[in-house]
Design an enzyme around this catalytic site. Structure first.
Site, PDB file in Angstrom:
ATOM      1  N   PHE A  56       0.871  -1.177   0.000  1.00  0.00           N
ATOM      2  CA  PHE A  56       0.000   0.000   0.000  1.00  0.00           C
ATOM      3  C   PHE A  56       0.906   1.225   0.000  1.00  0.00           C
ATOM      4  O   PHE A  56       1.563   1.522   0.994  1.00  0.00           O
ATOM      5  CB  PHE A  56      -0.888  -0.019   1.244  1.00  0.00           C
ATOM      6  CG  PHE A  56      -2.064   0.908   1.180  1.00  0.00           C
ATOM      7  CD1 PHE A  56      -3.204   0.560   0.496  1.00  0.00           C
ATOM      8  CD2 PHE A  56      -2.018   2.135   1.824  1.00  0.00           C
ATOM      9  CE1 PHE A  56      -4.301   1.411   0.440  1.00  0.00           C
ATOM     10  CE2 PHE A  56      -3.096   2.995   1.777  1.00  0.00           C
ATOM     11  CZ  PHE A  56      -4.246   2.626   1.086  1.00  0.00           C
ATOM     12  N   LEU A  65       1.247   4.865   0.028  1.00  0.00           N
ATOM     13  CA  LEU A  65       0.680   6.187   0.304  1.00  0.00           C
ATOM     14  C   LEU A  65       1.769   7.185   0.708  1.00  0.00           C
ATOM     15  O   LEU A  65       1.845   8.289   0.186  1.00  0.00           O
ATOM     16  CB  LEU A  65      -0.365   6.070   1.416  1.00  0.00           C
ATOM     17  CG  LEU A  65      -0.916   7.374   2.010  1.00  0.00           C
ATOM     18  CD1 LEU A  65      -1.662   8.177   0.956  1.00  0.00           C
ATOM     19  CD2 LEU A  65      -1.832   7.086   3.187  1.00  0.00           C
ATOM     20  N   GLU A  80       0.658   3.644  10.369  1.00  0.00           N
ATOM     21  CA  GLU A  80      -0.791   3.735  10.142  1.00  0.00           C
ATOM     22  C   GLU A  80      -1.426   4.858  10.951  1.00  0.00           C
ATOM     23  O   GLU A  80      -2.522   4.748  11.490  1.00  0.00           O
ATOM     24  CB  GLU A  80      -1.471   2.391  10.429  1.00  0.00           C
ATOM     25  CG  GLU A  80      -1.002   1.298   9.484  1.00  0.00           C
ATOM     26  CD  GLU A  80      -1.917   0.093   9.456  1.00  0.00           C
ATOM     27  OE1 GLU A  80      -3.066   0.204   9.905  1.00  0.00           O
ATOM     28  OE2 GLU A  80      -1.477  -0.955   8.976  1.00  0.00           O
ATOM     29  N   GLY A  81      -0.718   5.977  11.011  1.00  0.00           N
ATOM     30  CA  GLY A  81      -1.197   7.158  11.723  1.00  0.00           C
ATOM     31  C   GLY A  81      -0.455   7.344  13.023  1.00  0.00           C
ATOM     32  O   GLY A  81      -0.621   6.549  13.957  1.00  0.00           O
ATOM     33  N   ASN A 126       0.457   8.409  16.653  1.00  0.00           N
ATOM     34  CA  ASN A 126      -0.523   8.425  17.731  1.00  0.00           C
ATOM     35  C   ASN A 126      -1.009   9.810  18.121  1.00  0.00           C
ATOM     36  O   ASN A 126      -2.188  10.011  18.413  1.00  0.00           O
ATOM     37  CB  ASN A 126       0.040   7.693  18.958  1.00  0.00           C
ATOM     38  CG  ASN A 126      -0.038   6.192  18.807  1.00  0.00           C
ATOM     39  OD1 ASN A 126      -0.382   5.664  17.750  1.00  0.00           O
ATOM     40  ND2 ASN A 126       0.261   5.468  19.874  1.00  0.00           N
TER      41      ASN A 126
END
Length: 584
Positions: free
Chosen positions: A164, A166, A409-410, A412
């Site tokens: 993926f 991005l 994934e982002g 925190n």
């Protein structure tokens, strides 16, 4: 008044999130001071899924026999034999449709597999999660039938690996800042992509990649992000660096990629033009849930090893288990692992229901589980002392592997602000509509009546948290009181700061932390209620579960109260002042 660029950012966020914000989920209710118990759903019963129990056991045996986490870390590579074996077991296509070669598992069942991997090898768990959770998942959710037939069977078997793509040099947590471009060809046959990607898990070994790039809007004045299916045989595709050297999860192939006038046919557009970020946000919900599962596996491993060590290690004439500061760590670790498991599978159940939205729940799970695991690992390390520092023990590797969890994934802190702002958004809109209604009361009597009734009710009685087990009624009542307190504090913040709350990150973090602990508490309460009603053990396991869960609830209440109190009694001005002086 918001600055023009801030207004644009807010408008873009509304468009990206789209209809998801209209679907009030369990967590969104917390920000209103409401406990929407019917949105939480029953706790999933793993005992009814014998097939997954058997599959998890086979995977556990495969891990013990074939996956050497020490060698994977040392050689910075997962052997092809492991990938092939995982494919044969079905782990690489666990949730994919059966007619495409997958096992058709639910999200909750899949989490049981990731829990096994997370407790054995961080690199392998991340490899599987990156391949399955955010690669083929996008095809299942957004792909055409032709795209699914073409790619999914080989992705399910592990013959092909997915990635993926991005992240870019200028687009990390700021996913909307993607700079890669996809220019339509004059003949309409496709797009020409130029740009670069970095930190892409599986990027250099994948046969199918989901790539995000900017496409022009019909008006031509701006561009929006679109998702594309890309294969490495496309001319112009370059693997700049196949395996970037890194601190942990060294077995995963983390790549830098570049695209040089790379032609992609229009049938490789994944989803709608200009809706790529919605694709990304949706699939990340699934990946964040399996983050929780991997962390749960690692946390359980740490608890078992720590208990074994402190019961055997003798210092100052007695075992470590006799010292209070050791007991404090063991209690936290036990409660954290239990709550992590509860929150993971409760969130998976929300996804499996297919109803409502679970964007906030998955973000909270990811933030909370990764940070609790980090503390559990640190405490495990400390309990083992100097022993843990050496490479013949697994703990230094596990610490290195786990450090990426709070970033991937982002990040925190970004997710904290996101959680608070999305959760508070609808409360703010309601307050604004009530303010407007006050100036035109005759046409808004019903709206004013509903709001007034709810506010009077919240002043007189806390939200009801229903449990079927009488033993949990006191804990449920405490959760209800804190839900009401959260809602009151959210309203107070919005009245004080209005749109300016967007920039009050100290306050956003406190609201997010309080709301997250409340969500985890609700999951723990739901799990305990389930265990009491369904347990038939006679060996004390139920009592240990109850003591563990109620200890988490007790300590969580204290943390929630501290977060809410700090909204109004803090050192924020001094913090900003000192930081500004240092930064200058």
């Amino acid at each position: 008044m918001a600055a023009p660029d801030r207004e644009k950012q807010l408008a873009e966020a509304e468009e990206i999130l789209g209809d998801r914000l209209k679907q009030v989920g369990f967590v969104q209710g917390l920000f209103f001071g409401q406990y929407l118990g019917d949105r939480l759903l029953p706790y999933p019963d793993a005992a009814t899924d014998a097939a997954t129990t058997e599959l998890a056991q086979r995977l556990r045996e495969f891990c013990a026999r074939e996956i050497d986490p020490v060698a994977i870390d040392r050689n910075a590579e997962i052997p092809q034999s492991v990938i092939t074996g995982l494919g044969q077991l079905g782990s690489l296509g666990a949730c994919l449709p059966r007619d495409c070669g997958g096992l058709g598992l639910s999200q909750a069942s899949y989490c049981r597999l990731l829990e096994v991997l997370g407790g054995h090898c961080g690199s392998t768990a991340l490899f599987v999660n990156a391949h399955h959770s955010i690669g083929p998942r996008a095809l299942v959710l957004f792909g055409t039938q032709e795209q699914q037939r073409r790619y999914l069977p080989k992705l399910a078997s592990g013959e092909w690996i997915s990635a993926f793509a991005l992240t870019e040099p200028e687009a990390g947590s700021d996913a909307a800042n993607v700079q890669s471009t996809a220019t339509p060809t004059a003949d309409g046959r496709g797009y020409v992509i130029n740009g670069q990607k970095k930190w892409i898990t599986n990027g250099g070994i994948a046969q199918v990649l989901t790539v995000m790039a900017r496409t022009p809007t019909p008006a031509g004045r701006e561009s929006k992000i679109t998702a594309f299916l890309v294969t490495p045989d496309m001319p112009g595709f370059e693997v700049v660096e196949k395996r970037m050297e890194k601190m942990g999860v060294r077995g995963t192939a983390t790549a830098r990629l570049a695209f040089h006038d790379m032609f992609v046919p229009r049938e490789n557009v994944l989803g709608q033009l200009g809706k790529g970020l919605r694709v990304a946000l949706t699939v990340l919900d699934f990946g964040r849930t399996t983050f929780g599962a991997s962390c749960t596996g690692a946390a359980k491993f740490c608890v078992a090893r720590a208990v074994e060590h402190v019961n055997q290690r003798v210092q100052f004439g007695q075992t470590l288990s006799n010292f209070e500061l050791v007991k404090e760590k063991i209690a936290y670790m036990q409660a954290g692992a239990f709550a992590m498991e509860a929150c993971t599978y409760q969130t998976a159940a929300l996804i499996d229901s297919g109803e409502g939205d679970f964007m906030l729940e998955t973000a909270m799970l990811k933030v909370w589980s990764t940070e609790v695991l980090w503390k559990i690992l640190n405490d495990t390390f400390q309990l083992h002392g100097g022993l843990a520092y050496f490479t013949d023990q697994p703990f230094e590797r596990m610490v290195r592997d786990a450090r990426i969890n709070t970033i991937g994934e982002g990040a925190n802190d970004v997710l904290r602000a996101f959680t608070a702002l999305v959760g508070m958004r609808d409360v703010g809109l309601e307050l604004q509509s009530i303010r407007d209604a006050i100036y035109s009361p005759l046409g808004n009597l019903s709206r004013l009546g509903r709001f007034t009734g709810r506010k009077l009710g919240s002043l007189l009685v806390s939200p009801t948290v229903s449990v079927r087990s009488s033993e949990l009624e006191a804990d449920a009542a405490e959760v209800g009181r804190l839900v009401g307190a959260l809602g009151a504090n959210v309203e107070r913040l919005l009245v004080q700061y209005q749109l300016g709350i967007v920039d009050r990150q100290y306050q956003l973090a406190r609201i997010a932390d309080a709301a997250t602990e409340l969500y985890v508490s609700a999951c723990v309460l739901n799990r305990l209620d389930f265990l009491i009603r369904n347990s038939h053990d006679h060996d004390g396991a139920l009592r240990l579960h109850l003591d563990t869960g109620r200890y988490y609830l007790r300590t969580a209440r204290r943390r929630i109260r501290q977060s809410l109190a700090a909204l109004w009694d803090n050192d924020d001005e001094a913090t900003t002042s000192l930081a500004n002086r240092v930064l200058k």
